[in-house]
Design a protein around this motif. Structure first.
Motif, PDB file in Angstrom:
ATOM      1  N   PHE A 103       2.558 -17.801   5.731  1.00 32.86           N
ATOM      2  CA  PHE A 103       2.412 -16.369   5.997  1.00 32.86           C
ATOM      3  C   PHE A 103       1.999 -15.651   4.724  1.00 32.86           C
ATOM      4  O   PHE A 103       2.193 -16.146   3.616  1.00 32.86           O
ATOM      5  N   VAL A 104       1.392 -14.495   4.898  1.00 32.90           N
ATOM      6  CA  VAL A 104       1.160 -13.559   3.809  1.00 32.90           C
ATOM      7  C   VAL A 104       1.981 -12.314   4.114  1.00 32.90           C
ATOM      8  O   VAL A 104       2.529 -12.176   5.210  1.00 32.90           O
ATOM      9  N   TRP A 105       2.047 -11.379   3.164  1.00 33.23           N
ATOM     10  CA  TRP A 105       2.985 -10.282   3.381  1.00 33.23           C
ATOM     11  C   TRP A 105       2.513  -8.965   2.788  1.00 33.23           C
ATOM     12  O   TRP A 105       1.586  -8.899   1.989  1.00 33.23           O
ATOM     13  N   PHE A 106       3.219  -7.911   3.225  1.00 32.77           N
ATOM     14  CA  PHE A 106       2.976  -6.516   2.842  1.00 32.77           C
ATOM     15  C   PHE A 106       4.264  -5.952   2.260  1.00 32.77           C
ATOM     16  O   PHE A 106       5.360  -6.350   2.649  1.00 32.77           O
ATOM     17  N   CYS A 107       4.131  -5.018   1.323  1.00 38.33           N
ATOM     18  CA  CYS A 107       5.307  -4.282   0.874  1.00 38.33           C
ATOM     19  C   CYS A 107       4.893  -2.881   0.433  1.00 38.33           C
ATOM     20  O   CYS A 107       3.708  -2.591   0.265  1.00 38.33           O
ATOM     21  N   GLU A 108       5.877  -2.028   0.266  1.00 41.47           N
ATOM     22  CA  GLU A 108       5.655  -0.703  -0.298  1.00 41.47           C
ATOM     23  C   GLU A 108       6.031  -0.733  -1.772  1.00 41.47           C
ATOM     24  O   GLU A 108       7.037  -1.331  -2.153  1.00 41.47           O
ATOM     25  N   GLY A 109       5.207  -0.095  -2.596  1.00 49.93           N
ATOM     26  CA  GLY A 109       5.455  -0.108  -4.031  1.00 49.93           C
ATOM     27  C   GLY A 109       5.460   1.286  -4.623  1.00 49.93           C
ATOM     28  O   GLY A 109       4.929   2.225  -4.027  1.00 49.93           O
TER      29      GLY A 109
END
Length: 609
Positions: free
Chosen positions: A288-294
């Protein structure tokens, strides 16, 4: 006829948001609560109203009549609060002795108001895992709620607000029950819906659900943000416990794109590094690849974090850009600078497959129309600085319950135009407040103006984007969907480009920039993609490429254009051309290839001269 199952402690009603998609469920709150209920041997089920054949309040009541239960639970937000009020009224009328429990930000921040105007019995303020267990114990033992901290409730017509509860220790919670996404035992299958059909519904839900949390709260206090207004502090779960949660989540969803929905994943540089080390371990087992808030400030001070996250599979990050006006950022208490934003965006451009999402707010306090235009110019510069991998969305400023904007509009010099706007419309796509620095006409004009300027910026630069990058994004099998990139989204909508893509991605086509064209002239054949008319008056072809630039093809070049049929190799064209070198012919076709006017097709059987 009542269901033969034993009495349920609580039924959660879900699917109250206005979206039509059955899978648009707000379930994040339910996974940890469900796990906690199971730990205390309490029973629950979920009724998604969008799965009802009779999609109405009457249909909800008819379905509830088939079950024995102590309580009804619903989460509230600005999307669904008006529907919650209506459903509470009908449920209370039909089941007057049933305890109706509300949670979520809308009820939590307006608990007394909710209890006075809505036919509910209890409002859980902020986190609900422990509180809900205590409430259900009180119901089953016929005890008062007066000793349950962190709730508000009605008793004999009087509203009682208990003292606040201590913030939860997130490390003490059980692993969230992600099996809710797929196991039918947790769901009420409505009358008339076949079990196989409901299995299909849950299968779609499981495959589409990607939201995962590793911590709670936010250490910042932006004036427009609900999460930052909560009394509880930011609490990150221990990484070794997050690993257990993550492996269970992936095993249940099998998702290839994980959305880490912590409000600010990058607050602690050390934890980011520890989390990424753990994620790399999990990715050895699950792909999987992923997303985040920074946060802009954290990443500007620690730019190496982007490399750490990228190597661990980060492929999209959301950054709180909000505005290109420093005055506005200061008013919102963002604690970032424009220079920090430029630095971080420039850093993200170094990572080829990293997409960036940013949001800008429309109708900011103390900002004039001309100041907003300057702010938008800054945003457009950021798009270019990001190598066009920054996707910008926009929304009107919305004073949600609990935020400083809502609690003290006078301080921010804004006027709330619609009291309790949540009951008549959804805020961020509509105008519900006005800064006194703008007229209403100017405020209305902001959105089409912004959309137009962003689109213009993309269109003006779209074919300056390297061809090899465009092809790679559209053909890479494990990419994060290209519609999240402004350039690629615009390209993908062009019928002409779709035709081009169909041809250029065939196995026989090659990129001439990657090979020695002269050396392979016996096997390479140019194939023109567009049919253009020959102008007899000027003796030339006029080719207008996808970027709108006119290329004149005349004289001997016209002969070369006509021979680009995909049936003649470069060497064959050279052999029949008068006074044209092979180098000139190859360069001409490569120029057209860069304009997406031709592709090179490779034949593996060398033609006979």
């Amino acid at each position: 006829m009542k269901n033969s199952e034993s009495k349920l402690n609580i039924i959660f009603i879900d699917g109250l948001e206005p979206q039509t998609n059955v899978n648009a469920m707000v379930l994040g709150y339910l996974f940890p609560i469900g796990a906690m209920l199971e730990e205390y041997n309490m029973s629950f089920k979920v009724l998604n109203v969008k799965t009802l054949l009779n999609y109405s309040i009457l249909g909800i009541i008819d379905e509830l009549k088939k079950w024995n239960f102590d309580a009804i639970g619903m989460t509230t937000n600005s999307d669904n609060i008006r529907y919650v009020y209506k459903i509470c009224s009908s449920i209370k009328n039909q089941f007057p002795k049933t305890t109706i429990i509300l949670g979520g930000p809308e009820a939590s921040f307006a608990d007394e108001k909710t209890l006075s105007k809505c036919e509910c019995d209890v409002v859980v303020r902020e986190e609900g895992e422990v509180k809900l267990v205590e409430i259900l114990k009180c119901i089953s033992q016929n005890r008062s709620f007066e000793h349950v901290r962190g709730i508000s409730f009605k008793k004999n017509g009087k509203i009682i607000k208990n003292v606040d509860a201590m913030p939860l220790d997130v490390n003490s919670l059980p692993i969230p029950q992600y099996a809710i996404l797929s196991n039918k035992k947790y769901w009420i299958i409505p009358s008339g819906v076949k079990e196989d059909d409901y299995t299909h519904i849950l299968d779609k839900l499981r495959k589409s659900y990607k939201f995962f949390m590793s911590g709670r709260g936010c250490p910042h206090n932006c004036a427009f943000c609900v999460e930052g207004s909560l009394k509880r502090k930011y609490r990150a779960k221990k990484v070794e416990l997050v690993k257990q949660d993550l492996e269970y989540f992936i095993s249940q969803t099998n998702t290839d794109y994980l959305i880490i929905s912590d409000d600010t994943f990058t607050s602690s540089p050390k934890r980011v590094k520890d989390m990424c080390s753990m994620i790399k371990e999990v990715r050895q087992k699950y792909r999987f690849v992923w997303f985040c808030e920074g946060r802009i400030d954290a990443l500007s001070k620690n730019p190496e974090l982007l490399s750490v996250m990228y190597e661990a599979g980060l492929r999209k990050i959301q950054l709180g850009v909000e505005s290109g006006n420093q005055k506005v950022l200061d008013i919102y208490n963002k604690n970032i600078t424009l220079e920090q934003t430029k630095k971080v965006i420039n850093e993200t451009a170094k990572y080829e497959r990293l997409l960036v999402h940013g949001n800008i707010l429309l109708g900011n306090p103390e900002e004039t129309f001309n100041e907003f235009k300057d702010s938008l110019n800054f945003i457009k510069d950021l798009i270019k600085l990001s190598d066009f991998k920054l996707n910008i969305s926009n929304a009107y400023v919305t004073p949600f319950h609990g935020t400083p904007l809502r609690n003290n509009p006078e301080k921010y010099n804004i006027e709330i135009l619609i009291d309790d706007f949540e009951f008549v419309r959804f805020g961020m796509n509509d105008i519900v407040c006005r800064p006194k620095s703008l007229s209403l006409d100017e405020l209305i004009a902001l959105k089409p103006y912004t959309d137009g300027e962003i689109l213009k910026c993309i269109n003006e630069n779209i074919f300056k984007y390297p061809r090899n990058k465009i092809i790679k994004y559209f053909t890479e099998p494990n990419r994060v969907t290209f519609h999240q990139n402004g350039i690629l989204d615009t390209l993908g909508r062009l019928a002409s480009f779709q035709k081009y893509l169909q041809i250029v991605t065939r196995s026989t086509t090659v990129d001439s920039t990657q090979i020695d064209v002269i050396q392979k002239s016996h096997t390479l054949s140019p194939l023109r993609l567009w049919e253009i008319e020959y102008n007899k008056d000027t003796n030339q072809y006029n080719f207008i490429d996808l970027s709108g630039i006119n290329t004149i093809i005349d004289g001997k070049n016209a002969y070369l254009w006509e021979k680009a049929t995909g049936k003649n190799t470069l060497y064959e064209i050279f052999a029949k051309a008068d006074d044209l070198s092979l180098e000139y012919i190859a360069e001409f076709y490569q120029t057209l290839e860069a304009k997406m006017a031709i592709v090179f097709v490779e034949f593996y059987n060398t033609p006979q001269n």
